[in-house]
Scaffold this motif. Structure first.
Motif, PDB file in Angstrom:
ATOM      1  N   TYR A 178      -8.607   0.015   0.494  1.00 24.03           N
ATOM      2  CA  TYR A 178      -9.593  -0.888  -0.082  1.00 24.03           C
ATOM      3  C   TYR A 178      -8.945  -2.227  -0.418  1.00 24.03           C
ATOM      4  O   TYR A 178      -7.708  -2.337  -0.559  1.00 24.03           O
ATOM      5  CB  TYR A 178     -10.202  -0.291  -1.355  1.00 24.03           C
ATOM      6  N   ARG A 179      -9.774  -3.238  -0.539  1.00 24.05           N
ATOM      7  CA  ARG A 179      -9.346  -4.524  -1.107  1.00 24.05           C
ATOM      8  C   ARG A 179     -10.490  -5.057  -1.951  1.00 24.05           C
ATOM      9  O   ARG A 179     -11.619  -5.216  -1.460  1.00 24.05           O
ATOM     10  CB  ARG A 179      -8.990  -5.527  -0.002  1.00 24.05           C
ATOM     11  N   HIS A 180     -10.215  -5.281  -3.207  1.00 25.13           N
ATOM     12  CA  HIS A 180     -11.180  -5.861  -4.135  1.00 25.13           C
ATOM     13  C   HIS A 180     -10.450  -6.937  -4.923  1.00 25.13           C
ATOM     14  O   HIS A 180      -9.814  -6.663  -5.946  1.00 25.13           O
ATOM     15  CB  HIS A 180     -11.777  -4.789  -5.057  1.00 25.13           C
ATOM     16  N   THR A 181     -10.540  -8.143  -4.426  1.00 26.07           N
ATOM     17  CA  THR A 181      -9.785  -9.261  -4.978  1.00 26.07           C
ATOM     18  C   THR A 181     -10.644 -10.053  -5.946  1.00 26.07           C
ATOM     19  O   THR A 181     -11.783 -10.430  -5.612  1.00 26.07           O
ATOM     20  CB  THR A 181      -9.282 -10.181  -3.849  1.00 26.07           C
ATOM     21  N   TYR A 182     -10.108 -10.313  -7.113  1.00 21.67           N
ATOM     22  CA  TYR A 182     -10.838 -11.067  -8.134  1.00 21.67           C
ATOM     23  C   TYR A 182     -11.161 -12.468  -7.619  1.00 21.67           C
ATOM     24  O   TYR A 182     -10.316 -13.153  -7.045  1.00 21.67           O
ATOM     25  CB  TYR A 182     -10.005 -11.176  -9.410  1.00 21.67           C
ATOM     26  N   LEU A 195       1.954  -6.045  -3.379  1.00 25.57           N
ATOM     27  CA  LEU A 195       1.805  -5.014  -4.396  1.00 25.57           C
ATOM     28  C   LEU A 195       0.328  -4.686  -4.623  1.00 25.57           C
ATOM     29  O   LEU A 195      -0.551  -5.536  -4.466  1.00 25.57           O
ATOM     30  CB  LEU A 195       2.437  -5.471  -5.711  1.00 25.57           C
ATOM     31  N   TYR A 196       0.064  -3.438  -5.026  1.00 27.36           N
ATOM     32  CA  TYR A 196      -1.305  -3.015  -5.290  1.00 27.36           C
ATOM     33  C   TYR A 196      -1.933  -3.788  -6.451  1.00 27.36           C
ATOM     34  O   TYR A 196      -3.153  -3.889  -6.553  1.00 27.36           O
ATOM     35  CB  TYR A 196      -1.350  -1.527  -5.590  1.00 27.36           C
ATOM     36  N   SER A 197      -1.122  -4.326  -7.316  1.00 27.23           N
ATOM     37  CA  SER A 197      -1.635  -5.105  -8.439  1.00 27.23           C
ATOM     38  C   SER A 197      -2.366  -6.362  -7.982  1.00 27.23           C
ATOM     39  O   SER A 197      -3.094  -6.985  -8.765  1.00 27.23           O
ATOM     40  CB  SER A 197      -0.495  -5.487  -9.387  1.00 27.23           C
ATOM     41  N   LYS A 198      -2.218  -6.712  -6.722  1.00 25.73           N
ATOM     42  CA  LYS A 198      -2.905  -7.883  -6.170  1.00 25.73           C
ATOM     43  C   LYS A 198      -4.320  -7.565  -5.689  1.00 25.73           C
ATOM     44  O   LYS A 198      -5.002  -8.449  -5.174  1.00 25.73           O
ATOM     45  CB  LYS A 198      -2.089  -8.470  -5.018  1.00 25.73           C
ATOM     46  N   GLY A 199      -4.733  -6.304  -5.820  1.00 33.15           N
ATOM     47  CA  GLY A 199      -6.131  -6.007  -5.553  1.00 33.15           C
ATOM     48  C   GLY A 199      -6.415  -5.182  -4.319  1.00 33.15           C
ATOM     49  O   GLY A 199      -7.541  -5.182  -3.819  1.00 33.15           O
ATOM     50  N   TRP A 200      -5.434  -4.457  -3.818  1.00 33.22           N
ATOM     51  CA  TRP A 200      -5.692  -3.585  -2.675  1.00 33.22           C
ATOM     52  C   TRP A 200      -4.912  -2.293  -2.891  1.00 33.22           C
ATOM     53  O   TRP A 200      -4.101  -2.175  -3.816  1.00 33.22           O
ATOM     54  CB  TRP A 200      -5.296  -4.254  -1.360  1.00 33.22           C
ATOM     55  N   GLY A 201      -5.155  -1.289  -2.035  1.00 35.56           N
ATOM     56  CA  GLY A 201      -4.394  -0.054  -2.176  1.00 35.56           C
ATOM     57  C   GLY A 201      -4.798   0.988  -1.154  1.00 35.56           C
ATOM     58  O   GLY A 201      -5.801   0.856  -0.453  1.00 35.56           O
ATOM     59  N   VAL A 202      -3.986   2.039  -1.075  1.00 33.94           N
ATOM     60  CA  VAL A 202      -4.230   3.206  -0.236  1.00 33.94           C
ATOM     61  C   VAL A 202      -4.216   4.423  -1.147  1.00 33.94           C
ATOM     62  O   VAL A 202      -3.325   4.555  -1.995  1.00 33.94           O
ATOM     63  CB  VAL A 202      -3.160   3.345   0.866  1.00 33.94           C
TER      64      VAL A 202
END
Length: 437
Positions: A51-55, A24-31
């Motif tokens: 992108y991926r921006h993981t805490y 899921l995008y809530s995990k820190g990535w998306g299109v």
């Protein structure tokens, strides 16, 4: 002809970054899709990002499967929908330099000579070969940074559109708009010469948003953007500003901290310019907005009428795009509440309400652009597909055309799923050329 185009991720990028398409995008990535544009030869280009921006992941993470990243992708489609080529470039500048000048509000334009222009705020424009194989030239504004010494670059435009005769409808950023300490889009202008790899035309300013951006100095002038024979900057820009004109019509509306959208041409000498009031964290539905009609002499001749500030609010979902077919004189807007269409005089000729069962799926689409032959390009924001809707000559036939396209979308989506086998509506491809810009 009804067509569909997948916003496909390069398989090599997915493998290298070990992107789990099922997460899921809530995990820190998306299109995310940014823009789509049609070329005169029937081809279509799409600009989108992954992108991926993981805490918890630091900037010095070396493992490509764990490190944060941001890429932008351009894909070229044949008239029949086949993917012809893709190009990828880093949008976060982390270790992979790109010849594409990055920035905010990135958009596409096919210039009259067929070259693809990528523009971004503030006034960064990159010219790319039509086959996406290489960058031909870059105009970099060298963004002014707060508290830093500023060295002016070679700027052009934040966005570009093309009129039927090949004029360039541009927006230009200025420093200090509404007293912000950065460059925001503030000027609408027209360029009559060609934009090439070796020269750029002067942009004649015709309208402004903020009439008096704060704290200007000589370094903030835009030499290639002119008004009354002198560069834009200091106190020189078109007056009265659009905000002054609409405030005069409605004294209750507050246009401080408003924003200028991307204008579209309704003719060689008439443009629809979107502007919207400030947004609030707690919700902005009901805030004022105007789709102004401005001619090439800088006169506000009217507006696109018929939208209610609450019932038809573009602030829900922040749907501020306009699209236009200047050959027929049609303008379009799509938001969560409907698809709207106007004639060149600004009269609302069609409204397809998303409360209607037949048009309810439109709430999941974003408006892209009109192709040169007038077709609408709509982007499904969750299924990452572009739908090409053949637009009728007369707007009275728009409802039937859109209804048929939405029915075809369901059938063709099923066929595409069998062919591409996407994961959670994420499409990947490995069989076409991939260029790094």
């Amino acid at each position: 002809m009804i067509q569909m185009y997948p916003l496909a991720l390069p398989g090599t990028l997915v493998d290298h970054r070990r992107i789990d398409l099922a997460v899921l995008y809530s995990k820190g990535w998306g299109v995310h899709a940014y823009d789509v544009v049609g070329a005169p030869n029937g081809e279509v280009y799409a600009l989108y990002g992954v992108y991926r921006h993981t805490y918890g992941v630091t900037d010095d993470e070396q493992d490509p499967g764990q490190a944060n990243f941001g890429y932008r992708i351009i894909t070229r489609y044949a008239p029949d929908g086949e993917v012809m080529a893709s190009a990828v470039f880093r949008s976060d500048g982390a270790g992979e330099p790109s010849a594409v000048v990055d920035g905010g509000d990135m958009s596409l334009c096919v210039l009259p000579d067929g070259v693809l222009a990528i523009s971004a705020r503030p006034d960064n424009t990159t010219l790319v070969a039509p086959d996406l194989s290489r960058v031909l030239a870059a105009y970099d504004s060298k963004d002014r940074r707060p508290f830093g010494e500023f060295a002016p670059g070679d700027a052009f435009a934040t966005s570009i559109g093309v009129t039927p005769s090949g004029r360039l409808l541009c927006t230009v950023a200025e420093y200090g708009v509404w007293r912000y300490g950065n460059l925001l889009t503030n000027i609408v202008g027209v360029a009559d010469g060609p934009l090439t790899t070796t020269s750029k035309p002067a942009i004649e300013a015709i309208a402004s948003l903020d009439p008096q951006p704060a704290h200007h100095s000589e370094v903030d002038s835009r030499a290639h953007a002119v008004h009354q024979g002198a560069p834009i900057g200091l106190a020189n820009r078109p007056r009265p500003a659009l905000t002054e004109l609409v405030a005069g019509e409605d004294h209750l509306s507050n246009w401080d901290r408003s924003r200028l959208g991307r204008p579209v041409p309704l003719a060689d000498d008439l443009f629809a310019v979107p502007m919207y009031a400030r947004t609030f964290r707690g919700g902005s539905r009901g805030q004022p907005f105007v789709f102004a009609l401005v001619n090439d002499q800088g006169e506000m001749t009217g507006r696109l009428h018929g939208l209610h500030e609450w019932r038809d609010s573009p602030f829900t979902g922040f749907c501020f795009n306009l699209a236009a077919d200047p050959h027929r004189g049609h303008a379009y807007h799509l938001n969560r509440y409907g698809l709207y269409a106007w004639n060149r005089a600004g009269v609302l000729r069609a409204k397809l309400d998303t409360e209607d069962k037949a048009f309810k799926p439109l709430a999941h689409f974003a408006l892209g652009a009109c192709t040169p032959d007038g077709d609408l390009l709509l982007i499904h924001t969750k299924q990452h597909l572009i739908l090409r809707v053949p637009a009728p000559e007369d707007l009275t036939g728009l409802a039937a055309a859109v209804e048929e396209a939405l029915r075809a979308y369901t059938r063709r989506r099923t066929a595409l799923k069998k062919q591409w086998t996407p994961v959670n509506w994420h499409w990947t491809q490995t069989s076409v050329p991939l260029h790094r810009l």
